[in-house]
Design a protein around this motif. Sequence first.
Motif, mmCIF file in Angstrom:
data_model
loop_
_atom_site.group_PDB
_atom_site.id
_atom_site.type_symbol
_atom_site.label_atom_id
_atom_site.label_comp_id
_atom_site.label_asym_id
_atom_site.label_seq_id
_atom_site.Cartn_x
_atom_site.Cartn_y
_atom_site.Cartn_z
ATOM 1 N N PHE A 1 -1.212 -5.392 4.468
ATOM 2 C CA PHE A 1 0.241 -5.302 4.341
ATOM 3 C C PHE A 1 0.630 -4.610 3.041
ATOM 4 N N PHE B 1 2.836 -2.403 16.055
ATOM 5 C CA PHE B 1 1.787 -2.318 15.042
ATOM 6 C C PHE B 1 0.482 -2.967 15.508
ATOM 7 N N VAL C 1 3.292 -2.295 5.115
ATOM 8 C CA VAL C 1 3.589 -2.607 6.521
ATOM 9 C C VAL C 1 5.049 -2.996 6.725
ATOM 10 N N ILE D 1 -2.646 -2.164 13.113
ATOM 11 C CA ILE D 1 -2.681 -3.253 12.126
ATOM 12 C C ILE D 1 -3.312 -4.531 12.678
#
Length: 297
Positions: A266, A230, A271, A234
């Motif tokens: 998130f 991620f 997430v 992210i």
Amino acid sequence: MLKGRLGLETARIPHADRHGLLWLDRGELCVIDGCLHFMTGKDSLTPSVDQIPHQAVSMILLGPGSSVTHDALRLLARHGTLMAAVGMDGVRSYTAPALLPDRSDVARRQAELWGNPRRRIAVARRMYALRLGEILPHRDLDTLRGIEGSRVKTLYRLTAERYQVPWNGRHYDRAAPNAADAPNQAINHAATAVQAAAAIAVQSLAAIPQLGFIHEDSGQSFVLDIADLFRDAITLPIAFLAARKALDGAQDSIDRMVRREAATVFRKQSVIPSMIDSIKSVLRMEEIDASGSNSDA
């Protein structure tokens, strides 16, 4: 008269039928009349007491300002509900007592793949394919790491350009983490937040943190493996957005801005559920399901 309190100690619900995670903070997790409750405002004239459906959730995330009674831990353990102590906004993971989900299918699958050198490198290649967007022909882990390292340098530069943040390369001194410039500090904090989310995902599936397929030496190797999946989507956007705000004169610290942005991302991008799906994907759990094997959950 039913055995125990209404016979609830035998009414364990499979984790596949539960509702995932419940986040609580600033209160006391306790047992009242045999049921789990969360009490807030305990010292006020009008405390609030909410009953917690502990059999219907897989994991309780207990945030800052909270405490838990011995009786609550006993009840959680009895029903196989995991509890983890987390930081503000749920972007730190401090500890997770051994109240793991009552399943072993993911751990057994992970150990099976990890213990076979050929299948282990196959999982690593699958992870690199997810991270790099293509399946590389190489089967040597050091070669794959080198290719990734080169591409990550380019990714840092391009992300910095997108957020208009000056970038002089990745620098990190463990002895003096705050000596780095704003972008590097932000990356450090964002990586910690994403690793906390990955730890929660790994714990929720009762996977084995130590058995990583790319990372090897850390006791959280598999957590680091999942967190790295991620990084592009992210970790770096969170970090460079916070760095941009810092350069624009925001009053909050880099750490606080990263935590706030991470909490928002998130939640909006789901997430942790995505990480849980990624774990199942890289371990090819669908092969287990297709073969008709039964989960212990």
